[in-house]
Scaffold this motif. Structure first.
Motif, PDB file in Angstrom:
ATOM      1  N   PRO A 136       4.276  -1.323   5.669  1.00  0.00           N
ATOM      2  CA  PRO A 136       4.751  -2.359   4.748  1.00  0.00           C
ATOM      3  C   PRO A 136       5.357  -1.713   3.497  1.00  0.00           C
ATOM      4  N   GLN A 165       6.307  -1.091  -0.589  1.00  0.00           N
ATOM      5  CA  GLN A 165       5.585  -1.134  -1.873  1.00  0.00           C
ATOM      6  C   GLN A 165       5.653  -2.563  -2.400  1.00  0.00           C
ATOM      7  N   SER A 166       4.681  -2.940  -3.212  1.00  0.00           N
ATOM      8  CA  SER A 166       4.586  -4.349  -3.623  1.00  0.00           C
ATOM      9  C   SER A 166       5.814  -4.833  -4.403  1.00  0.00           C
ATOM     10  N   GLU A 201       3.239  -9.116   5.057  1.00  0.00           N
ATOM     11  CA  GLU A 201       1.805  -9.009   4.736  1.00  0.00           C
ATOM     12  C   GLU A 201       0.960  -9.786   5.748  1.00  0.00           C
ATOM     13  N   ARG A 214      -2.433   0.713   8.134  1.00  0.00           N
ATOM     14  CA  ARG A 214      -1.247   0.289   7.374  1.00  0.00           C
ATOM     15  C   ARG A 214      -0.966   1.343   6.304  1.00  0.00           C
ATOM     16  N   ARG A 225       1.308   1.852   3.460  1.00  0.00           N
ATOM     17  CA  ARG A 225       2.259   1.259   2.512  1.00  0.00           C
ATOM     18  C   ARG A 225       3.103   2.318   1.808  1.00  0.00           C
ATOM     19  N   GLY A 226       4.426   2.104   1.831  1.00  0.00           N
ATOM     20  CA  GLY A 226       5.317   2.994   1.082  1.00  0.00           C
ATOM     21  C   GLY A 226       5.693   4.290   1.800  1.00  0.00           C
TER      22      GLY A 226
END
Ligand code: DP6
Length: 422
Positions: free
Chosen positions: A340, A342-343, A370, A386, A388-389
């Motif tokens: 996924p 980065q936020s 998400e 997961r 992330r990034g």
């Protein structure tokens, strides 16, 4: 003769050339200057709509020396590879005349006239996505048009090869073979098209641009070290690749995805194995690359037949070739589950290229990523899977066409008055 000082005309042309990804890899030279390989290789040309180089080239009696600008910056043209390409092209240039514009250039004039070259990639050069292949192929293709070189694409491929080996395969669309050749002068080391891009148009390609802080060993020096120090590369070039080339040609001709996938994955893995067998060892893949391989291998095994093939060049980015749209949709869901963004990322820049696959995957916004559920083949603790990034972004694309001329003047990168970048 038109090439007299004081004359003001600028003659320019513009071309667009695709990148390519090898499914049977070129790694190792038998001649460093002529760029002659130790084995044949086979590639898939990628859709230039998503990944390509655009190059404008111009000639004018007012130019004082050969110059090149890459992605907005002037760089030196003095390198041997550029010089070899320019020399080969100039020696094949022919008479050109445009009566309306009052331009007349004879074959002999080309030796004295200087050129300006302006080139742009439509993708980040730093992403490590075969920019030299598209770039050198485009330089040769556009200059050949400008100089009225009347050679076919195979002959031009032998010139592009002297700029960068893999560039010779970007002279064609679809599926391309670089024949290593036997001649010492390299005249038979050329690219040929095995099938055009329409032959197998079910294939969908997803590229994962993997985040990496590490500066990678260049292909040129990496393969030199491999040839000098690896025992495995000799076995690969002599015993393994010749058989794989025959099998890969057959897999492509028959659109046999299981065979295509088995061969492409095995060849990528062997290329990275010979890198590891080099002294000092070369590591192009990183943990993210390895995780992508595991994800694909697990899924292929779960399905009982290959859904997707993976291949990695001299860097950590994964090129994933799916057998059709359905498989590509399921693959993208898996990739987005594991990697996924980065936020603070927005979906529009996280998945680029052909975004219709994203729609098929039911993903309209970051919140849909998400909410993705783990794929059924994952048995272990899914939330720990997961990362992330770890992927910068994805590019959705497909096999594509070969080089084209852009005749629309507005596409030119060169100012027709000054002969300088626009
Ligand atoms: C791993 O064509 O970049 O991408 O000929 O020295 O310019 P030079 O090397 P280059 O090497 C490409 C190697 C590869 C495999 C491939 O494209 O076949």
């Amino acid at each position: 003769m038109a090439a007299e000082s004081g004359e003001k005309w600028v003659l320019a042309v513009t071309a667009q050339t695709p990148t390519n990804i090898a499914v049977i890899k070129y790694w190792g030279k038998r001649d460093e200057d002529l760029i002659l390989p130790i084995n044949d290789s086979i590639s898939v040309t990628l859709d230039p709509g998503h990944l390509c180089t655009t190059t404008s080239v111009a000639v004018s009696p007012a130019f004082t020396h050969d110059r090149i600008w890459l992605n907005g910056k002037e760089v030196s043209l003095s390198g041997g590879r550029y010089q070899n390409c320019l020399r080969e092209l100039r020696s094949r240039a022919t008479d050109y005349e445009d009566e309306k514009k009052g331009i007349k250039i004879t074959k002999k004039d080309w030796e004295k006239l200087r050129v300006h070259i302006v080139s742009y990639n439509n993708f980040p050069t730093a992403a490590g996505l075969a920019s030299s292949a598209a770039g050198l192929a485009c330089l040769v293709f556009s200059l050949a048009k400008l100089m009225n070189v009347k050679e076919d694409h195979s002959k031009l491929s032998a010139i592009a090869r002297q700029g960068s080996g893999s560039a010779c395969r970007s002279l064609y669309g679809g599926f391309v073979k670089w024949i290593m050749g036997k001649e010492e002068n390299g005249s038979d080391s050329i690219a040929v098209q095995l099938a055009d891009e329409k032959h197998w148009d079910d294939l969908v390609i997803i590229i994962a641009v993997v985040s990496s802080r590490q500066k990678e060993t260049s292909s040129t020096s990496g393969m030199r070290d491999t040839v000098e120090t690896s025992a495995l590369i000799k076995h690969r070039a002599k015993e393994v690749v010749p058989k794989r080339i025959v099998e890969m040609e057959e897999a492509i001709a028959k659109r046999d995805f299981p065979a295509f996938s088995r061969l492409a994955c095995a060849d990528s893995n062997q290329f990275h194995a010979v890198c590891l067998d080099t002294l000092p060892p070369i590591f192009y893949m990183n943990d993210t690359s390895h995780r992508i391989i595991s994800c694909v291998e697990k899924w292929n095994r779960h399905e009982g037949s290959p859904q997707v093939a993976y291949t990695f060049d001299a860097g950590p980015n994964a090129v994933l070739i799916s057998q059709n749209r359905k498989a590509a949709t399921l693959l993208l869901q898996r990739l987005l589950f594991h990697f996924p963004p980065q936020s603070d990322a927005d979906l529009d820049s996280y998945v680029i290229g052909d975004k219709t696959i994203l729609k098929d995957a039911g993903i309209q916004g970051i919140k849909d990523i998400e909410a993705l559920t783990p794929p059924p083949e994952i048995k272990e603790n899914a939330s720990s899977q997961r990362f992330r990034g770890d992927v910068s972004y994805f590019i959705c694309t497909r096999p594509g066409r070969g080089p084209i001329m852009l005749t629309d003047e507005s596409k030119s990168l060169i100012n027709p008055e000054t002969g300088l970048p626009k």
